[in-house]
Design a protein around this motif. Structure first.
Motif, PDB file in Angstrom:
ATOM      1  N   ILE A   1       0.950  -1.304  -0.129  1.00  0.00           N
ATOM      2  CA  ILE A   1       0.132  -0.010  -0.069  1.00  0.00           C
ATOM      3  C   ILE A   1       0.849   1.220   0.008  1.00  0.00           C
ATOM      4  CG2 ILE A   1      -1.894   1.283   1.122  1.00  0.00           C
ATOM      5  CD1 ILE A   1      -3.192  -1.192   2.115  1.00  0.00           C
ATOM      6  N   PRO A   2       1.984   1.204   0.772  1.00  0.00           N
ATOM      7  CA  PRO A   2       2.950   2.565   0.766  1.00  0.00           C
ATOM      8  C   PRO A   2       3.338   2.711  -0.478  1.00  0.00           C
ATOM      9  CG  PRO A   2       3.320   1.353   2.659  1.00  0.00           C
ATOM     10  CD  PRO A   2       2.361   0.483   1.985  1.00  0.00           C
ATOM     11  N   TYR A   3       3.629   1.776  -1.089  1.00  0.00           N
ATOM     12  CA  TYR A   3       4.459   1.642  -2.552  1.00  0.00           C
ATOM     13  C   TYR A   3       3.239   2.482  -3.532  1.00  0.00           C
ATOM     14  CZ  TYR A   3       6.370   0.445  -7.098  1.00  0.00           C
ATOM     15  OH  TYR A   3       6.922   0.589  -8.453  1.00  0.00           O
ATOM     16  N   ILE A   4       2.179   2.065  -3.453  1.00  0.00           N
ATOM     17  CA  ILE A   4       0.883   2.417  -4.455  1.00  0.00           C
ATOM     18  C   ILE A   4       0.731   4.097  -4.210  1.00  0.00           C
ATOM     19  CG2 ILE A   4      -1.525   2.393  -4.846  1.00  0.00           C
ATOM     20  CD1 ILE A   4      -1.430  -0.502  -4.477  1.00  0.00           C
ATOM     21  N   PHE A   5       0.762   4.194  -2.663  1.00  0.00           N
ATOM     22  CA  PHE A   5       0.639   5.857  -2.362  1.00  0.00           C
ATOM     23  C   PHE A   5       1.571   6.780  -2.942  1.00  0.00           C
ATOM     24  CE2 PHE A   5      -2.572   4.558   0.971  1.00  0.00           C
ATOM     25  CZ  PHE A   5      -3.739   5.569   0.149  1.00  0.00           C
ATOM     26  N   GLN A   6       2.699   6.060  -3.045  1.00  0.00           N
ATOM     27  CA  GLN A   6       4.049   6.676  -3.513  1.00  0.00           C
ATOM     28  C   GLN A   6       4.171   6.899  -4.814  1.00  0.00           C
ATOM     29  OE1 GLN A   6       7.149   4.825  -1.173  1.00  0.00           O
ATOM     30  NE2 GLN A   6       6.357   5.601   0.906  1.00  0.00           N
ATOM     31  N   ASN A   7       3.952   5.788  -5.624  1.00  0.00           N
ATOM     32  CA  ASN A   7       4.170   5.498  -6.981  1.00  0.00           C
ATOM     33  C   ASN A   7       3.021   5.610  -7.954  1.00  0.00           C
ATOM     34  OD1 ASN A   7       7.298   5.151  -6.819  1.00  0.00           O
ATOM     35  ND2 ASN A   7       6.417   3.846  -5.238  1.00  0.00           N
ATOM     36  N   SER A   8       1.725   5.369  -7.354  1.00  0.00           N
ATOM     37  CA  SER A   8       0.353   5.286  -8.146  1.00  0.00           C
ATOM     38  C   SER A   8       0.341   3.854  -8.524  1.00  0.00           C
ATOM     39  CB  SER A   8       0.553   6.042  -9.464  1.00  0.00           C
ATOM     40  OG  SER A   8       1.337   5.411 -10.378  1.00  0.00           O
ATOM     41  N   GLY A   9      -0.961   3.560  -8.491  1.00  0.00           N
ATOM     42  CA  GLY A   9      -1.624   2.143  -8.814  1.00  0.00           C
ATOM     43  C   GLY A   9      -1.144   1.996 -10.032  1.00  0.00           C
TER      44      GLY A   9
ATOM     45  N   GLN B   1       1.676   2.507 -11.603  1.00  0.00           N
ATOM     46  CA  GLN B   1       2.989   1.956 -11.671  1.00  0.00           C
ATOM     47  C   GLN B   1       2.983   0.491 -11.074  1.00  0.00           C
ATOM     48  OE1 GLN B   1       5.875   3.205 -12.803  1.00  0.00           O
ATOM     49  NE2 GLN B   1       6.984   1.636 -12.050  1.00  0.00           N
ATOM     50  N   PHE B   2       2.067   0.265  -9.800  1.00  0.00           N
ATOM     51  CA  PHE B   2       1.996  -1.071  -9.348  1.00  0.00           C
ATOM     52  C   PHE B   2       1.555  -1.892 -10.351  1.00  0.00           C
ATOM     53  CE2 PHE B   2      -0.377  -4.169  -6.907  1.00  0.00           C
ATOM     54  CZ  PHE B   2       0.784  -4.666  -5.754  1.00  0.00           C
ATOM     55  N   ALA B   3       0.790  -1.561 -11.404  1.00  0.00           N
ATOM     56  CA  ALA B   3       0.362  -2.490 -12.162  1.00  0.00           C
ATOM     57  C   ALA B   3       1.164  -2.951 -13.405  1.00  0.00           C
ATOM     58  CB  ALA B   3      -0.936  -2.014 -12.991  1.00  0.00           C
ATOM     59  N   THR B   4       2.488  -2.166 -13.190  1.00  0.00           N
ATOM     60  CA  THR B   4       3.345  -2.503 -14.311  1.00  0.00           C
ATOM     61  C   THR B   4       4.357  -3.835 -13.750  1.00  0.00           C
ATOM     62  OG1 THR B   4       5.316  -1.230 -13.286  1.00  0.00           O
ATOM     63  CG2 THR B   4       3.820  -0.211 -15.089  1.00  0.00           C
TER      64      THR B   4
ATOM     65  N   THR C   1      -1.457  -8.699 -12.430  1.00  0.00           N
ATOM     66  CA  THR C   1      -0.395  -7.698 -12.214  1.00  0.00           C
ATOM     67  C   THR C   1      -0.122  -7.430 -10.717  1.00  0.00           C
ATOM     68  OG1 THR C   1      -2.335  -5.869 -12.162  1.00  0.00           O
ATOM     69  CG2 THR C   1      -1.221  -6.190 -14.261  1.00  0.00           C
ATOM     70  N   GLY C   2       0.617  -6.664 -10.330  1.00  0.00           N
ATOM     71  CA  GLY C   2       1.178  -6.378  -8.891  1.00  0.00           C
ATOM     72  C   GLY C   2       1.884  -7.460  -8.486  1.00  0.00           C
ATOM     73  N   THR C   3       1.857  -7.480  -7.097  1.00  0.00           N
ATOM     74  CA  THR C   3       2.325  -8.398  -6.208  1.00  0.00           C
ATOM     75  C   THR C   3       1.378  -9.674  -5.584  1.00  0.00           C
ATOM     76  OG1 THR C   3       2.330  -7.199  -4.288  1.00  0.00           O
ATOM     77  CG2 THR C   3       4.159  -7.164  -5.724  1.00  0.00           C
ATOM     78  N   LYS C   4       1.910 -10.622  -4.857  1.00  0.00           N
ATOM     79  CA  LYS C   4       1.154 -11.715  -4.278  1.00  0.00           C
ATOM     80  C   LYS C   4       1.717 -12.011  -2.833  1.00  0.00           C
ATOM     81  CE  LYS C   4      -2.401 -14.357  -4.388  1.00  0.00           C
ATOM     82  NZ  LYS C   4      -3.868 -13.882  -4.394  1.00  0.00           N
TER      83      LYS C   4
ATOM     84  N   TYR D   1       5.407 -14.353   2.569  1.00  0.00           N
ATOM     85  CA  TYR D   1       6.274 -13.514   1.343  1.00  0.00           C
ATOM     86  C   TYR D   1       5.277 -12.990   0.388  1.00  0.00           C
ATOM     87  CZ  TYR D   1       9.687 -16.827   3.705  1.00  0.00           C
ATOM     88  OH  TYR D   1      10.468 -17.335   4.573  1.00  0.00           O
ATOM     89  N   GLU D   2       5.994 -11.715   0.148  1.00  0.00           N
ATOM     90  CA  GLU D   2       5.304 -11.046  -0.865  1.00  0.00           C
ATOM     91  C   GLU D   2       6.328 -11.250  -2.324  1.00  0.00           C
ATOM     92  OE1 GLU D   2       3.500  -6.475  -1.822  1.00  0.00           O
ATOM     93  OE2 GLU D   2       5.014  -6.671  -0.475  1.00  0.00           O
ATOM     94  N   VAL D   3       5.852 -11.560  -3.379  1.00  0.00           N
ATOM     95  CA  VAL D   3       6.469 -11.981  -4.641  1.00  0.00           C
ATOM     96  C   VAL D   3       5.857 -11.069  -5.750  1.00  0.00           C
ATOM     97  CG1 VAL D   3       7.474 -14.067  -3.657  1.00  0.00           C
ATOM     98  CG2 VAL D   3       5.357 -14.070  -4.947  1.00  0.00           C
ATOM     99  N   ASP D   4       6.466 -10.861  -6.738  1.00  0.00           N
ATOM    100  CA  ASP D   4       5.659 -10.209  -7.832  1.00  0.00           C
ATOM    101  C   ASP D   4       5.080 -11.459  -8.448  1.00  0.00           C
ATOM    102  OD1 ASP D   4       7.321  -8.150  -7.514  1.00  0.00           O
ATOM    103  OD2 ASP D   4       8.805  -8.376  -9.085  1.00  0.00           O
ATOM    104  N   MET D   5       3.863 -11.008  -9.126  1.00  0.00           N
ATOM    105  CA  MET D   5       3.105 -12.032 -10.006  1.00  0.00           C
ATOM    106  C   MET D   5       3.988 -12.352 -11.022  1.00  0.00           C
ATOM    107  SD  MET D   5       0.097 -12.704  -9.012  1.00  0.00           S
ATOM    108  CE  MET D   5      -1.497 -11.996  -8.330  1.00  0.00           C
TER     109      MET D   5
END
Length: 200
Positions: A1-9, A11-14, A21-24, A38-42
């Protein structure tokens, strides 16, 4: 969530894959050398999650129930074919769901696990629809009888029961129960066949 606030949804979708998209977040149970969340990239290889992050298994495991009680039952032999995203799991006949990973030890009978799944669903069913309410109970009774009495299940009847649950249940509780059982029948037929009538 902090990443989305800082960089936009956007950007997160890339991050991740085109369709996932995003992480899991993935939860690894106590059968792993390094259990935890653990949080990993999709799109991350499942093998990276299992062996690199999770450190592999503490003891021999034959399958992993991934995605909750209604998720798919993934044999360890299929790990290298999967990536952590919805499309990969669906293509191979599994379900990523919320990505919890519950291990089934090599020495634990799968018929007991199937019995547990039917019993869990029967207990949790709200009772509104017949396929879930009756189907889960009948499934539990069949599997229990095959273990405790001189009784063999009819494969076609069992398959019909699973299909009725899958297509006729009003919600995902009854509708999702057949998937891990079908996975078990597909990949562990040799272990489960003694509980079924053999073709004439």
């Amino acid at each position: 969530i902090p990443y989305i606030f800082q960089n936009s949804g956007k950007q997160f979708a890339t991050i991740g894959t085109t369709k996932s998209t995003g992480t899991k977040l993935a939860s690894l149970d106590s059968f792993f050398n390094r259990p935890g969340i653990y949080e990993v990239d999709m799109g991350t290889p499942l093998s990276t999650l299992i062996y690199t992050l999770g450190g592999g298994f503490k003891s021999p495991v034959k399958a992993m129930h991934i995605g909750g009680p209604l998720g798919g039952l993934v044999p360890v032999s299929q790990i290298d074919k999967l990536t952590v995203d919805f499309d990969s799991f669906a293509k191979e006949g599994f379900l990523l769901g919320h990505a919890s990973v519950v291990c089934i030890p090599e020495d634990y009978p799968l018929i007991k696990y199937i019995e547990h799944l039917f019993k869990f669903t029967a207990h949790e069913s709200c009772g509104k629809c017949f396929p879930c309410r009756l189907g889960s109970t009948r499934g539990y009774e069949l599997v229990e009888k095959a273990q405790t009495e001189d009784y063999k299940m009819d494969r076609q009847l069992f398959q019909d029961l699973l299909n009725t649950l899958e297509t006729g249940s009003l919600c995902a509780l009854g509708g999702g129960l057949p998937l891990p059982i079908k996975n078990a029948l597909q990949y562990f037929d040799a272990e489960l066949s003694p509980y079924f009538k053999q073709p004439a």
